[in-house]
Design a protein around this motif. Structure first.
Motif, PDB file in Angstrom:
ATOM      1  N   TYR A 107       0.209  -1.528   0.112  1.00 21.32           N
ATOM      2  CA  TYR A 107      -0.357   0.272  -0.032  1.00 21.32           C
ATOM      3  C   TYR A 107       0.626   1.401  -0.076  1.00 21.32           C
ATOM      4  N   MET A 108       1.878   1.255   0.411  1.00 22.45           N
ATOM      5  CA  MET A 108       3.225   2.289   0.614  1.00 22.45           C
ATOM      6  C   MET A 108       2.710   3.833  -0.701  1.00 22.45           C
ATOM      7  N   PRO A 109       3.182   2.543  -1.929  1.00 22.36           N
ATOM      8  CA  PRO A 109       3.245   3.198  -3.296  1.00 22.36           C
ATOM      9  C   PRO A 109       1.581   3.825  -3.802  1.00 22.36           C
ATOM     10  N   VAL A 111       0.341   6.067  -1.394  1.00 20.47           N
ATOM     11  CA  VAL A 111      -0.216   6.886  -0.807  1.00 20.47           C
ATOM     12  C   VAL A 111       1.099   8.035  -0.647  1.00 20.47           C
ATOM     13  N   THR A 112       2.039   7.939  -2.005  1.00 20.94           N
ATOM     14  CA  THR A 112       3.358   8.405  -2.339  1.00 20.94           C
ATOM     15  C   THR A 112       2.735   9.080  -2.743  1.00 20.94           C
ATOM     16  N   SER A 113       3.021  10.486  -3.580  1.00 21.48           N
ATOM     17  CA  SER A 113       2.938  11.456  -4.281  1.00 21.48           C
ATOM     18  C   SER A 113       3.302  10.777  -5.920  1.00 21.48           C
ATOM     19  N   SER A 114       2.356  11.587  -6.756  1.00 21.93           N
ATOM     20  CA  SER A 114       2.394  10.703  -8.060  1.00 21.93           C
ATOM     21  C   SER A 114       4.018  11.239  -8.996  1.00 21.93           C
ATOM     22  N   ALA A 116       6.846  12.175  -7.840  1.00 23.29           N
ATOM     23  CA  ALA A 116       7.867  11.776  -6.434  1.00 23.29           C
ATOM     24  C   ALA A 116       8.138  10.101  -7.583  1.00 23.29           C
ATOM     25  N   VAL A 117       6.689   9.267  -6.910  1.00 26.55           N
ATOM     26  CA  VAL A 117       6.619   8.023  -8.319  1.00 26.55           C
ATOM     27  C   VAL A 117       6.681   8.083  -9.665  1.00 26.55           C
ATOM     28  N   VAL A 120      10.678   8.647 -10.181  1.00 24.27           N
ATOM     29  CA  VAL A 120      11.727   7.748  -9.651  1.00 24.27           C
ATOM     30  C   VAL A 120      11.409   6.054 -10.940  1.00 24.27           C
ATOM     31  N   TRP A 165       1.533   1.452  -9.303  1.00 22.08           N
ATOM     32  CA  TRP A 165       1.532   2.482  -8.398  1.00 22.08           C
ATOM     33  C   TRP A 165      -0.218   1.853  -7.699  1.00 22.08           C
TER      34      TRP A 165
END
Length: 292
Positions: A107-109, A111-114, A116-117, A120, A165
């Motif tokens: 689930y961590m991805p 709640v990660t900023s789009s 930032a994803v 990466v 994601w």
């Protein structure tokens, strides 16, 4: 004042903040977008009413047609793949020891900023020094493709990012759905000699259909609104191969400053999403089962 009326007043008082937020941040902007779609406006001067001309222009605009095709292609890749993988992962983790930890990692991805994803994955998919191509060459002796600069691969590449994601979000939904399936169904199936696959196909999938229905609707809505990945990773390229509908709306509004045309494109997108949602709700009567 009788008790029923008093309870009604208190009920409306409790939901008043939410209703106010819905009115200010959803309903009023929605109506404003519909009104603006009938106007010619550059964001500074006086608005000019032109009727449906903005809609006619969009339907004849090759960029809009290309954006619609790219978005539909992206949706066809992301939604089925994401749903199938989420179901398989949820089933695999349903009775695993330490599943709470696995849920966290998956689930961590979500709640990660789009942004930032996207950055990466921009590095991961780099054709020259990206880690994916490096490992393809080291482990398999394969020269990796140009993920983000090849017109045929750019949408599948962005779709691959989006599936990864959003996997955790759908996985949590399906895990919750699995918790609601009574074990008595599986016990009866085992007594009858049903294999694991038959149990999955004839029990798990049908009883997960309400969750699948909800996840599919939300996934389609999200996929038709894809923008961040295309904007950050490719800028809509190469040669507009990743030019999506929301990117088109952004281009019209904040690059060309034709806000009326942008609003018309947004209204058309709203109509497409609404139509697809209503169609799914109609079709759901044939395959969604609420028993158990």
């Amino acid at each position: 004042m009788n008790k029923r009326v008093s309870e009604g007043i208190w009920g409306y008082a409790f939901i008043l903040p939410q209703l106010t937020g819905l009115l200010i941040f959803a309903f009023i902007p929605l109506v404003s977008a519909f009104v603006l779609s009938l106007m010619k406006w550059d964001g500074f001067g006086k608005k000019q009413f032109i009727g449906l001309d903005n809609f006619v222009t969009q339907f004849h605009n090759p960029d809009f047609k290309l954006a619609l095709f790219n978005t539909a292609w992206y949706t066809l890749l992301v939604v089925p793949t994401g749903i199938v993988l989420a179901i398989l992962v949820a089933v695999a983790l349903n009775k695993v020891r330490g599943k709470v930890v696995y849920r966290l990692f998956y689930y961590m991805p979500v709640v990660t900023s789009s942004i930032a994803v996207s950055i990466v994955w921009l590095w991961l998919l780099n054709s020259e020094f990206g880690i994916i191509n490096v490992y393809l060459k080291q482990w398999f002796g394969i020269v990796g493709p140009e993920w983000l600069t090849n017109r045929k691969l750019v949408i599948p590449s962005i779709a691959m990012l989006s599936v990864w994601w959003g996997l955790g979000g759908n996985m949590v939904l399906f895990l919750a759905g699995l918790q609601g399936i009574s074990s008595s169904y599986y016990e009866a199936a085992q007594i009858d000699g049903a294999s694991r696959f038959r149990q999955f196909w004839h029990i798990t999938l049908p009883l997960l259909s309400p969750t699948t229905f909800f996840a599919t609707i939300m996934s389609i809505i999200g996929s038709f609104q894809v923008f961040d990945q295309s904007f950050v990773m490719t800028g809509g390229g190469p040669a507009k191969a990743s030019y999506t509908i929301v990117y088109h709306i952004y281009q019209l509004a904040f690059v060309e400053f034709t806000f009326g045309k942008s609003a018309a494109a947004a209204v058309i997108l709203f109509g497409i999403i609404l139509t697809l949602t209503l169609l799914q709700m109609y079709m759901s009567k044939r395959w969604v089962h609420y028993g158990g």
